[in-house]
Design a protein around this motif. Sequence first.
Motif, PDB file in Angstrom:
ATOM      1  N   TYR A 713      -5.256   0.540  -8.346  1.00  0.00           N
ATOM      2  CA  TYR A 713      -4.864  -0.834  -7.997  1.00  0.00           C
ATOM      3  C   TYR A 713      -5.718  -1.845  -8.769  1.00  0.00           C
ATOM      4  CZ  TYR A 713      -3.861  -5.063  -5.356  1.00  0.00           C
ATOM      5  OH  TYR A 713      -3.494  -6.342  -5.009  1.00  0.00           O
ATOM      6  N   LEU A 729       1.951  -7.616  -7.404  1.00  0.00           N
ATOM      7  CA  LEU A 729       1.467  -6.288  -7.013  1.00  0.00           C
ATOM      8  C   LEU A 729       0.894  -6.341  -5.600  1.00  0.00           C
ATOM      9  CD1 LEU A 729      -0.655  -4.882  -9.960  1.00  0.00           C
ATOM     10  CD2 LEU A 729       1.047  -3.591  -8.698  1.00  0.00           C
ATOM     11  N   VAL A 730       1.220  -5.383  -4.792  1.00  0.00           N
ATOM     12  CA  VAL A 730       0.679  -5.334  -3.434  1.00  0.00           C
ATOM     13  C   VAL A 730       0.134  -3.933  -3.178  1.00  0.00           C
ATOM     14  CG1 VAL A 730       1.171  -5.612  -0.980  1.00  0.00           C
ATOM     15  CG2 VAL A 730       2.363  -7.037  -2.650  1.00  0.00           C
ATOM     16  N   HIS A 732      -0.477  -1.386  -0.474  1.00  0.00           N
ATOM     17  CA  HIS A 732      -0.103  -1.103   0.910  1.00  0.00           C
ATOM     18  C   HIS A 732      -0.695   0.217   1.405  1.00  0.00           C
ATOM     19  CE1 HIS A 732       3.576  -3.983   1.164  1.00  0.00           C
ATOM     20  NE2 HIS A 732       2.578  -4.433   1.886  1.00  0.00           N
TER      21      HIS A 732
END
Lengths: 972, 202
Positions: A713, A729-730, A732
């Motif tokens: 990430y 972008l996430v 999770h």
Amino acid sequence: MRLPSVEREWLNRAQKIEFSFEGRPYEGYAGDSISSALWANGVRVLGRSFKYHRPRGLLSLANHDVNALFQQGGEPNIRGDARPLETGMRLTAVNTFGGGVAHDNGRFLGLLSRFLPVGFYYKAFHTKALFPLWEKVFRLTTGLGKVDFATPRKRTAKSYDFCDVLVVGGGPSGLAAACAAAKAGARVVIVEENARLGGSGVYQLGADAQRAAILEALLQQVEAADNIRVLVDHYAAGYYKDHWLPLVAHAADAPLRKMRAKSVIVASGAFEQPAVFRANDLPGVMLASAAQRLFYRYGIRPLENPLVLTANADGYRAALDMAKSGARVAAVVDLRGTHAANDLEQQVRAQNIPIHVAASVVEAVPGPGGKSVIAARVGAFADGKAAFGDLREIPCDGILMSVGWAGAANLLYQAETRMRYDDAVEQFVPEHLPEGVFACGKVNGVHTLAAKLIDGERAGAAAAVHAGFGAKGEGVEVPAEIESPSHPWPIIEHPQGKNFVDFDEDVQFKDIANAIQEGFDNIELLKRYSTSGMGPSQGKHSNMNVLRILARLTGKTPAEVGTTTARPMYHPVSMAALAGRGFSPERRTPLHGRHAALGAEWLSAGAWQRPAYYRQDGKTAQECIHAEAAAVRGGVGLIDVGTLGKLEIRGKDAAEFLERVYVSRYANLKVGMSRYAVMCDEAGVIIDDGVVARLAEDHFYFTTTTSGAAGVYAELSRLHILWKLEVTLVNHTGAYAAVNLAGQKSRAVLSRLTDLDLSGAAFPYLGVRTGEVAGIPARLLRVGFVGEWGYEIHVPATYGGALWDALMTAGAAEGIRPFGVEAQRLLRLEKGHIIIGQDSDGLTTPLDLNLHWAVKMEKPFFVGQRSLAILEKKPAKQRLVGLVFPTLPNDAREKPQECNLVIEAGEIAGRITSIAYSPTLQRHIALAFVRPARIRPGERVDIRLSSGDTLTAEVFVPPFYDPENLRQKIAD
Amino acid sequence: MHAFVAPVAVSPLVEVAFANGKPGAVVFVDHSLTPRYGCKGKGKGAAQWLQSLGLPLPAAPNRWLPLAEEGLIARLGMQEFLIDGNADVVARLQASPPPADVAAVLRQDAALELSGPGLSELLLQTCAVDFAALDLAEQPVVLTRMTGVGVTVIPGASSYRIWCDGTYGAALWESLYAVAADLPEPPAQSLHSTDRSSEHDA
């Protein structure tokens, strides 16, 4: 002897304290330090010197002395000068070889001193054959104190702390600085290593009440200021970047404070320096400031008949203070021919104390056993040389030395202050201070009381301005010293030696001279070779004299010689304080409690705790693992895969972003489908893998390895900034719980919980669907890591438990069984599926892993493409293959293991990356790197077992199990 | 068509929040299950979208504003927002698909509220931020690390709100609780919020 109460003394005479030293009972008062209480009881020999075991008494009473280290129970090296006396203390000296401190058998080592020259350690180890002998000798004879390895672990807190202005040192200049900064509105903290504020203002009085009144007024100002916080009994142990200073308490259990200040004022004062003359280490020879502290803080007359050796005004004040204590001062011996403190001289003469100018003590005359002083031999002293021909013996019971100071500049050096040698005060002083760091008082070369107050105010105001308080004022003129407070050469080269330069290590003048003669003429080399400055005081009372000797013997100036490096810590810090309370946060999936209830045996995977397997009564770990694997192969199993990285990307450039990040194609991935994904770095080395699922044209959900999630990430975020593509972008990873429902009966189980069409046509292999499972919104991926029909089901984390329970209930009839990481590893190995980080290392490319099919070199660009294009044209060095081992008997002496080497013609040709006994195949199977020439099926390779034996295995093209991949297409 | 009993959402702190009953000087409250919504975007998308739905916007990153009636909106970055504690607003956001340049962020945080006389010392022992120097009138939001865990903190006059990744929640709670338990009196309580009105007073 203990006097009746002295004004402003630190004692509580109402509270008596009983203790013992070397088995003899004594009595002190609350407020006493160990050293002061012993001295008050007439104990003159507090310890034995490190090397020659010479009797030693008080030297500095300032927390520097090797002489005043004690052992109590399992606690070694208690610093008697600083540690408050406590009821019931049972103290012993730390460096005796039987006979106690009074009759230490180690004293005979002194007779061997001529055989223990400078650099003895190095010389002893020069002959290799004698190394073991010397090692034993040194281990036996060196080291201070005894460590008790059964000492219980302490949990000491650590605490951050903050202020605008930190003032290090609560003496007159520090107090003046604190008041000035506080007046400007800054939040001020004063850190003072003694039990009370005041510093030298408390004891360097010269029997002058006016000086005491000045300090009293300052203390009242500090007390009245709401924005000044005082930390006594704490010291700043070091200086670190951005004004971080660890503040350590003398109290054993107090927290270590990590102080962050906007400005730092170093008002740490100066270390009084001893004179070097023969027998200057006898009990009774001490620094004048030590004697003054004994008198004013602890109400003790240190000596009955002292002689004062001086080279500054402070010595005259010490003589006056001793006279005030009731002592009969034998004489003041001044190294200088003239001086400027005429008023003090007159006061001394008025007390009928003889003054000898241009003279020096050349030798202290020892009493019986070298445990006291009975006289001083005094001779003329001029141009740095003593006249030995006409010595006068002056009876006395001790010698107080007041010949100079060395700035306590440790923190300034650590803050990268540029220092210069100031000839006017014979001392290193700051020349250029770093931003936000200020100095005042003695450490700044300012010794006169009035000047110190002005200097403190100047520093305090400037520090406040730097911290954002008050306006920058006019430059302040600090009056120059009228004479040097330090003598440039307080050293007597006595022909009979025993004129100690470093008391910690018994280093004499001749040792320094010999070391220089042997070529160690650099201050850092000289320190290490002679060991001066390497003892408990860390050179606080020896470095300056060593430096002066080196300068004189090499024809240099002190400035040219320079100083040694002053590293943290300022005083020794206990391991308990350094270690403190640690935080190692552990990550738990929402199913952690379920696993624990099922008897999970835990496995650390990065920050996560994962079930390795679930314990079963009466079964071994391997039996449990095999039973779990069998459940998946024969029916249905459930594993928590919530630790996988779970990322999401949305935006019109989402597909383009993934095309660049992964080696495969995703622009052509259909909505509702997923694809294996391999990520490389710029060198073409494989760094992560996972599955990319397309939820919409502009919306992808993709997984990473468990340990790679955070790093991936971070890297994608970096690339996002770099490439400026239209995406969001996430991460999770923690927001979704995820399980893998796997096995031929998985569809039957899931069908009871969802309305989704689970037929192979409607939800094919590698399909991705969103829907509800047990009423919970879910994302479902049909993947087959373990080689069976299966579903990865991702739901919001707060519903993870509900999903798990629903699946376990729904699968009860099919005998659903949770399985752990070990069973999963076995199942995927049977399928030949790789695990990044286990079957790859920091040099492995997708080509080495036979992932050519996934690498789409025809794409315009992906990270690592250029490197892979180069590597593709070069001969391969290794390839990953499957290995099948012959069936081994159950009682086989040794079985192949992970990392066993592949040997070819006696050389290492590869290694096993994964291995397990497959109950399905009933033999050991493995993945291994071999040379490219050995990848054909049926090739035989030799494996060197841990014992050194060799076992031959056969190359096999995985999958080992279900080679046609039919199982992941079959469901009940 | 399957019919299921509504699934039960469980706090990430459920296994630790009741397990600790030691005395201390800090009160711990678990707010993990309060309604919450997050979104982030590229450009001005997220801010404009929230504004179009009538939400107030903190003027700068690392600031928060109260929502009408209850709850708050915190600006975590230029285009990243957290909405917490207002069920109606959260439901409205969940029912409104965000535009293409905005991504919904599933917020499954562990959310704590800390208060009590030992709070300052607890923060000093677990976090490198000088909270005392913050101007509460500016309604600051602090993104930092506490006991090694990444957290979002909203300091208040009498209590602090803290959010972290739910999978780190238990570790954060346990570490904070262990430190708090070593602090001097008075006694701490271990509470789960059942009344939404007690969610925060930041």
